[in-house]
Design a protein around this motif. Structure first.
Motif, PDB file in Angstrom:
ATOM      1  N   MET A 159      36.780 -47.847  12.488  1.00 22.65           N
ATOM      2  CA  MET A 159      37.471 -47.321  13.784  1.00 22.65           C
ATOM      3  C   MET A 159      36.766 -48.045  14.921  1.00 22.65           C
ATOM      4  O   MET A 159      37.567 -48.513  15.882  1.00 22.65           O
ATOM      5  CB  MET A 159      37.452 -45.846  13.689  1.00 22.65           C
ATOM      6  N   GLU A 160      35.278 -48.034  14.793  1.00 19.19           N
ATOM      7  CA  GLU A 160      34.773 -48.520  16.139  1.00 19.19           C
ATOM      8  C   GLU A 160      35.073 -49.699  16.264  1.00 19.19           C
ATOM      9  O   GLU A 160      35.180 -50.505  17.351  1.00 19.19           O
ATOM     10  CB  GLU A 160      33.339 -48.031  16.092  1.00 19.19           C
ATOM     11  N   VAL A 161      34.918 -50.671  15.157  1.00 21.43           N
ATOM     12  CA  VAL A 161      35.044 -52.057  15.311  1.00 21.43           C
ATOM     13  C   VAL A 161      36.420 -52.495  15.670  1.00 21.43           C
ATOM     14  O   VAL A 161      36.706 -53.124  16.451  1.00 21.43           O
ATOM     15  CB  VAL A 161      34.620 -52.634  14.009  1.00 21.43           C
ATOM     16  N   LEU A 162      37.453 -51.568  14.990  1.00 22.23           N
ATOM     17  CA  LEU A 162      38.798 -51.844  15.698  1.00 22.23           C
ATOM     18  C   LEU A 162      39.183 -51.672  16.918  1.00 22.23           C
ATOM     19  O   LEU A 162      39.926 -52.282  17.599  1.00 22.23           O
ATOM     20  CB  LEU A 162      40.034 -51.114  14.475  1.00 22.23           C
ATOM     21  N   THR A 163      38.521 -50.457  17.344  1.00 27.06           N
ATOM     22  CA  THR A 163      38.690 -49.967  18.855  1.00 27.06           C
ATOM     23  C   THR A 163      38.318 -51.120  19.786  1.00 27.06           C
ATOM     24  O   THR A 163      39.185 -51.461  20.775  1.00 27.06           O
ATOM     25  CB  THR A 163      37.997 -48.490  19.038  1.00 27.06           C
ATOM     26  N   VAL A 164      37.148 -51.735  19.469  1.00 25.66           N
ATOM     27  CA  VAL A 164      36.544 -52.846  20.181  1.00 25.66           C
ATOM     28  C   VAL A 164      37.624 -53.986  20.238  1.00 25.66           C
ATOM     29  O   VAL A 164      37.884 -54.682  21.285  1.00 25.66           O
ATOM     30  CB  VAL A 164      35.117 -53.288  19.753  1.00 25.66           C
ATOM     31  N   LEU A 165      37.864 -54.448  19.128  1.00 25.36           N
ATOM     32  CA  LEU A 165      39.032 -55.610  19.255  1.00 25.36           C
ATOM     33  C   LEU A 165      40.355 -55.275  19.792  1.00 25.36           C
ATOM     34  O   LEU A 165      40.797 -56.212  20.384  1.00 25.36           O
ATOM     35  CB  LEU A 165      39.298 -55.668  17.671  1.00 25.36           C
TER      36      LEU A 165
END
Length: 452
Positions: A159-165
């Motif tokens: 979720m954290e990586v997706l949010t940054v993307l």
């Protein structure tokens, strides 16, 4: 090869001219095939077309330490476009069948759920009253529940990586589709219908054993009265994995990618209900560990295994990696998104049913050879999935930095061919069936590759 985006001609003329003058002496095969032309490029620098095309041909659209966005559809489209037919007689069988398989507009829902979403969207448009704010599909609300769950850290990381993307302009530009109420009501029916038609057309028992290879150009192959479109510089072996050593002539490979048919009770029940034998026969972890990868991998070679989300099977595989003389060095995740950039199923602990991601285990053969560059653990690979079962996106561009130059590469349990690779399995030509490739045309312009 190239990790940065080639700027547009009008915006970065001096920089582009410099690159072109340096590369003018290089042979064509280093720059990739020419399949798209830019009318604004001056004739003085013909290599501008080739370089721009190579960047477009790459499947990697966005790349950072923790996150990657792949365009599987564009990768296939650019590879085969020059050899596709627009024959009217053939197009009646499957017009744009391939692109329909990637036209995933809404998350996976039951038909009743999809109809409910459609009605809610219509009510929101017709009503002026403020609507209650709905939870995002990626939300985590019950902290007491998720803290106890062993997947909490895994899902939180994704979720954290997706949010940054998602806040990146390039991501917003690529995943720019906004589904309508009719899209929800359709519930991806065109994708499902396309899958059904393709499975009927490609239900072919290939002769075993069967081998082949292609030269520098795409080829058409006729087998059992079926037509297959083959990419250039590819080798395939159609046979049971138990016979793999008899076909490799003691060759060893620097990279092996494997997508084994994991034992799955749900798939077994579905096949029994439909009386279908489609797909590879499912294997237990013990059967998978009997595949002689120790004899196939070079010292320092890289092994990549697409995995189930079954924790018991993952644990058993990890404990058995020593049988292949490899050490686990990283775990990546493939996150499946709709065309609007939304996970195909809820990315949360409360979700009932299938998670929107799959794990990828990466292991290195013990030895001194191989690439010394360390792999980043926890990398999240995002892409719109194909509507076909187990049609995995290409990892070629992502993995090339972690293997030796001119590495020998093999895919086991392959379902399609990759240029420069040896593909092995009983379904090795399934996704090369010509039914996929009638009358293709770009649905949206390809974006430039971005390296952060």
């Amino acid at each position: 090869m190239w990790h940065c985006a080639i700027p547009r001609w009008k915006k970065s003329k001096k920089w582009t001219v410099f690159i072109l003058e340096v590369l003018e002496a290089l042979p064509d095969d280093l720059l990739g095939p020419v399949s798209r032309f830019h009318p604004g490029a001056p004739a003085k620098y013909p290599y501008l077309d080739k370089i721009s095309c190579y960047i477009i041909n790459m499947s990697v659209m966005i790349s950072s330490k923790n996150g990657v966005v792949l365009d599987h559809e564009a990768w296939i489209l650019k590879m085969y476009k020059d050899n596709l037919t627009s024959n009217v007689e053939k197009s009646e069988k499957g017009v744009e069948i391939f692109q329909q398989l990637f036209d995933l507009r809404t998350p996976f829902l039951m038909d009743g759920q999809a109809e409910k979403f459609a009605k809610e969207m219509e009510c929101m448009k017709s009503s002026s009253e403020p609507q209650k704010k709905k939870k995002k599909i990626t939300s985590i609300s019950d902290e007491s529940l998720v803290q106890k769950h062993k997947r909490f850290e895994e899902i939180s990381h994704i979720m954290e990586v997706l949010t940054v993307l998602q806040i990146m302009p390039e991501f917003k530009k690529f995943f720019c589709y906004f589904p309508s109420a009719e899209d929800f009501r359709s519930n991806n029916r065109p994708v499902r219908d396309a899958r059904k038609r393709f499975m009927e057309a490609s239900d072919v028992q290939l002769p075993v054993p069967n081998k082949g290879s292609t030269g520098h150009k795409q080829q058409t192959l006729i087998l059992e009265d079926n037509e297959y479109i083959l990419p250039p510089n590819a080798e395939y072996i159609c046979d049971d994995v138990r016979n793999i050593l008899s076909h490799t002539s003691k060759n060893k490979y620097d990279l092996i990618v494997m997508d084994p048919p994991w034992w799955n009770k749900y798939i077994r029940r579905r096949r029994s209900a439909s009386r279908s034998d489609d797909g590879y026969a499912m294997l237990s972890v013990a059967d998978i560990l009997r595949i002689p990868l120790k004899e196939l991998l070079t010292e320092g070679g890289l092994l990549v295994v697409w995995c189930t989300n079954n924790d018991t099977q993952i644990k058993e595989l990890r404990e058995g990696l020593h049988k292949w003389d490899v050490d686990l060095i990283a775990t990546w995740f493939w996150l499946k998104l709709t065309r609007g950039g939304e996970p195909v199923t809820p990315l949360c602990m409360q979700a009932h049913g299938k998670l929107p991601y799959e794990r990828i285990l990466l292991a290195r053969k013990r030895g001194l050879n191989g690439c010394c560059r360390n792999l980043h653990d926890g990398r999240v690979i995002c892409s719109v999935p194909s509507g076909l079962h187990s049609h995995k996106p290409p990892l070629t561009e992502i993995l090339k930095d972690y293997i030796t130059p001119r590495a020998r590469c093999m895919e086991i349990f392959a379902r399609y061919l990759t240029p420069g690779w040896t593909s092995y399995g009983l379904e090795v030509l399934k996704l090369q069936h010509s039914f996929l490739f009638y009358e293709l045309s770009p649905r949206i312009p390809c974006q430039d590759s971005v390296k952060l």
